[in-house]
Design an enzyme around this catalytic site. Structure first.
Site, PDB file in Angstrom:
ATOM      1  N   GLU A   9       3.777  -7.806  -7.921  1.00 12.35           N
ATOM      2  CA  GLU A   9       2.450  -7.565  -7.322  1.00 12.35           C
ATOM      3  C   GLU A   9       1.482  -6.991  -8.353  1.00 12.35           C
ATOM      4  O   GLU A   9       1.866  -6.601  -9.451  1.00 12.35           O
ATOM      5  CB  GLU A   9       2.572  -6.557  -6.158  1.00 12.35           C
ATOM      6  CG  GLU A   9       2.533  -7.188  -4.778  1.00 12.35           C
ATOM      7  CD  GLU A   9       1.138  -7.607  -4.348  1.00 12.35           C
ATOM      8  OE1 GLU A   9       0.214  -7.555  -5.188  1.00 12.35           O
ATOM      9  OE2 GLU A   9       0.965  -7.992  -3.181  1.00 12.35           O
TER      10      GLU A   9
ATOM     11  N   ARG B 187       3.465   4.137   2.803  1.00 12.40           N
ATOM     12  CA  ARG B 187       3.436   4.042   1.340  1.00 12.40           C
ATOM     13  C   ARG B 187       2.147   3.358   0.905  1.00 12.40           C
ATOM     14  O   ARG B 187       1.517   2.622   1.676  1.00 12.40           O
ATOM     15  CB  ARG B 187       4.634   3.259   0.798  1.00 12.40           C
ATOM     16  CG  ARG B 187       4.613   1.766   1.130  1.00 12.40           C
ATOM     17  CD  ARG B 187       5.671   1.018   0.328  1.00 12.40           C
ATOM     18  NE  ARG B 187       5.733  -0.405   0.630  1.00 12.40           N
ATOM     19  CZ  ARG B 187       4.948  -1.338   0.080  1.00 12.40           C
ATOM     20  NH1 ARG B 187       4.011  -0.975  -0.788  1.00 12.40           N
ATOM     21  NH2 ARG B 187       5.094  -2.598   0.392  1.00 12.40           N
TER      22      ARG B 187
ATOM     23  N   ASN C 243      -0.003   0.624  -1.057  1.00 13.45           N
ATOM     24  CA  ASN C 243       0.189  -0.784  -1.384  1.00 13.45           C
ATOM     25  C   ASN C 243      -0.810  -1.181  -2.471  1.00 13.45           C
ATOM     26  O   ASN C 243      -0.836  -0.554  -3.524  1.00 13.45           O
ATOM     27  CB  ASN C 243       0.062  -1.647  -0.125  1.00 13.45           C
ATOM     28  CG  ASN C 243       0.705  -3.012  -0.289  1.00 13.45           C
ATOM     29  OD1 ASN C 243       1.750  -3.130  -0.935  1.00 13.45           O
ATOM     30  ND2 ASN C 243       0.114  -4.041   0.278  1.00 13.45           N
TER      31      ASN C 243
ATOM     32  N   GLU D 238       8.189  -1.217   5.609  1.00 10.21           N
ATOM     33  CA  GLU D 238       8.629  -2.491   6.178  1.00 10.21           C
ATOM     34  C   GLU D 238      10.093  -2.442   6.594  1.00 10.21           C
ATOM     35  O   GLU D 238      10.949  -1.976   5.839  1.00 10.21           O
ATOM     36  CB  GLU D 238       8.433  -3.616   5.154  1.00 10.21           C
ATOM     37  CG  GLU D 238       6.979  -3.865   4.783  1.00 10.21           C
ATOM     38  CD  GLU D 238       6.857  -4.808   3.608  1.00 10.21           C
ATOM     39  OE1 GLU D 238       6.394  -5.943   3.804  1.00 10.21           O
ATOM     40  OE2 GLU D 238       7.225  -4.392   2.501  1.00 10.21           O
TER      41      GLU D 238
ATOM     42  N   ASN E  66      -4.219  -4.760   1.706  1.00  5.69           N
ATOM     43  CA  ASN E  66      -3.832  -5.637   0.603  1.00  5.69           C
ATOM     44  C   ASN E  66      -5.002  -5.940  -0.321  1.00  5.69           C
ATOM     45  O   ASN E  66      -5.683  -5.024  -0.751  1.00  5.69           O
ATOM     46  CB  ASN E  66      -3.170  -6.905   1.156  1.00  5.69           C
ATOM     47  CG  ASN E  66      -1.768  -7.089   0.620  1.00  5.69           C
ATOM     48  OD1 ASN E  66      -1.521  -6.887  -0.569  1.00  5.69           O
ATOM     49  ND2 ASN E  66      -0.836  -7.454   1.472  1.00  5.69           N
TER      50      ASN E  66
ATOM     51  N   ASP F 237      -2.785 -12.230   0.820  1.00  6.45           N
ATOM     52  CA  ASP F 237      -2.162 -11.108   0.116  1.00  6.45           C
ATOM     53  C   ASP F 237      -3.137 -10.586  -0.939  1.00  6.45           C
ATOM     54  O   ASP F 237      -4.254 -10.226  -0.608  1.00  6.45           O
ATOM     55  CB  ASP F 237      -0.828 -11.560  -0.478  1.00  6.45           C
ATOM     56  CG  ASP F 237       0.133 -10.415  -0.731  1.00  6.45           C
ATOM     57  OD1 ASP F 237      -0.320  -9.298  -1.013  1.00  6.45           O
ATOM     58  OD2 ASP F 237       1.363 -10.627  -0.668  1.00  6.45           O
TER      59      ASP F 237
END
Length: 389
Positions: free
Chosen positions: A108, A191, A193, A211, A244, A294
């Site tokens: 990511e 958390r 991201n 998740e 995101n 995303d």
């Protein structure tokens, strides 16, 4: 360009003499039927119609030679290496190349570092920050000890990263971290991201619930925060599912944002001096089969490039019209984020994930979790911003 091996040429040679006259006759008839096609048309329309006739003749000719003399398998390969925009204009050849073969669990947050021609990215579930050197092809890593959602350059040196619920300073030389701020203190299962820095050096970063499985979370647990140079934390959005992708328009007056489970790309009016958001609206809604929106980036033309998780693609969107301009397909389904880089910012780097694939899917997608470079898109990106704190 296309090539036929010698055996294929031999098999097809006898067909050439029989088929060429017939196909030339078909092509001639196609032009004959269009005789008089320009009568009375203004210059612009005449030019447009001429373009489309030449395009169709080119497509027919290419298809004829590929299928008649090289076989259908070459046609399939050619289709994968070219692209057509939403307006029908043929693009230059698009090439997708795997540049970091090391498989990440959840790759990511790619960021191009121009000074050293390196790509910075994270492996969220692998709990690592990576730096890939495009010149030497070497990878350096720092372990974070907790899930890491993003890492961005810092003006004073090193990096700032989102580790767990903490925003930390990362000293790469000593591989140590120091906490700068903590968010969602009342939600220990959350958390950080995705995160990114605006042109003024302000960090924006979002949170999500932990998740149970990839992209399956307890909904509306996340928020969107900003962190300024004096380490002031401000909450801008709440009740977010999966915070995101984020980026800004070229004029810095619009902030683009993705809450993945909403299946939309949204825009806000953005006050650059204060970082305040307003006037939220949808600029694009993903269609069935495109996956979840995303990570994303904005090119120098102001168009969006959105990685589609479980969609195996990156889509190019004009936010002014909501029209999808182009689709880039990748050999993996869990595409996660993207950024432009390279010496002139014409290369699009795309990260991906392998976590959550079953054994059959892993066999079908051996490059899952790798990082890819896409060239030939005909557009340029913009340099990344560094945190000012």
């Amino acid at each position: 360009m296309f090539r036929c091996d010698k055996n294929t040429q031999t098999r097809r040679r006898s067909q050439m003499s029989r088929g060429s006259q017939t196909d030339r006759k078909r092509s001639t008839n196609a032009f004959s039927e269009s005789a008089g096609w320009g009568a009375g048309l203004p210059g612009r329309q005449l030019l447009h119609k001429t373009f489309w006739i030449l395009l169709e003749v080119n497509r027919y000719t290419e298809y004829y030679f590929r299928t008649k003399y090289c076989g259908p398998e070459v046609t399939a390969t050619a289709a994968e290496s070219s692209s057509v925009t939403g307006s029908g204009v043929m693009m230059s050849s698009v090439k997708v190349e795997c540049v970091v073969k090391e498989s990440a669990l959840i790759g990511e947050g790619p960021v191009w570092e121009e000074s050293e021609q390196t790509l910075l990215f994270v492996d969220i579930a692998g709990q690592k920050i990576h730096r890939w050197n495009s010149t030497t092809n070497e990878i350096q890593s720092v372990e974070t000890g907790h899930m890491v959602g993003f890492a961005v350059p810092r003006r004073s040196g090193g990096y700032v990263a989102g580790v767990g619920r903490s925003i930390v300073a990362v000293d790469w030389s000593t591989q140590t971290m120091r906490s700068l701020a903590e968010v969602d203190q009342d939600k220990p299962n959350n958390r950080l991201n995705d995160g990114k820095v605006d042109p003024n050096g302000r960090l924006l970063a979002g949170t999500m619930g932990m998740e149970e499985r990839p992209a399956e979370v307890q909904r509306q647990q996340g928020s969107l925060f900003s962190l300024t140079s004096d380490l002031t934390v401000t909450r801008h959005l709440s009740q977010v599912d999966i915070s995101n992708g984020l980026d800004w328009s070229v004029d810095q007056r619009t902030f683009f944002y993705i809450d993945s489970l909403s299946l939309t790309v949204d825009a806000f009016d953005y006050d650059s001096p204060t970082g305040q958001l307003g006037n939220r609206r949808v600029v694009y809604r993903l269609q069935e089969g495109e996956g979840l929106p995303d990570g994303m980036t904005v090119d120098a033309n102001g168009h969006l490039w959105v990685a589609c998780y479980n969609g195996g693609r990156v889509i190019n969107i004009d936010p002014a019209t909501g029209v999808q301009l182009q689709t880039v397909s990748l050999p993996v389904m869990k595409t996660t984020s993207c950024c432009f880089g390279g010496p002139d910012y014409t290369d699009l780097y795309v990260t991906s994930a392998s976590l959550g694939l079953n054994q059959s899917e892993q066999r079908q997608q051996p490059l899952a979790g790798a990082t890819f470079k896409v060239t030939g898109l005909g557009v340029k990106g913009r340099p990344s911003n560094s945190f000012s704190g």
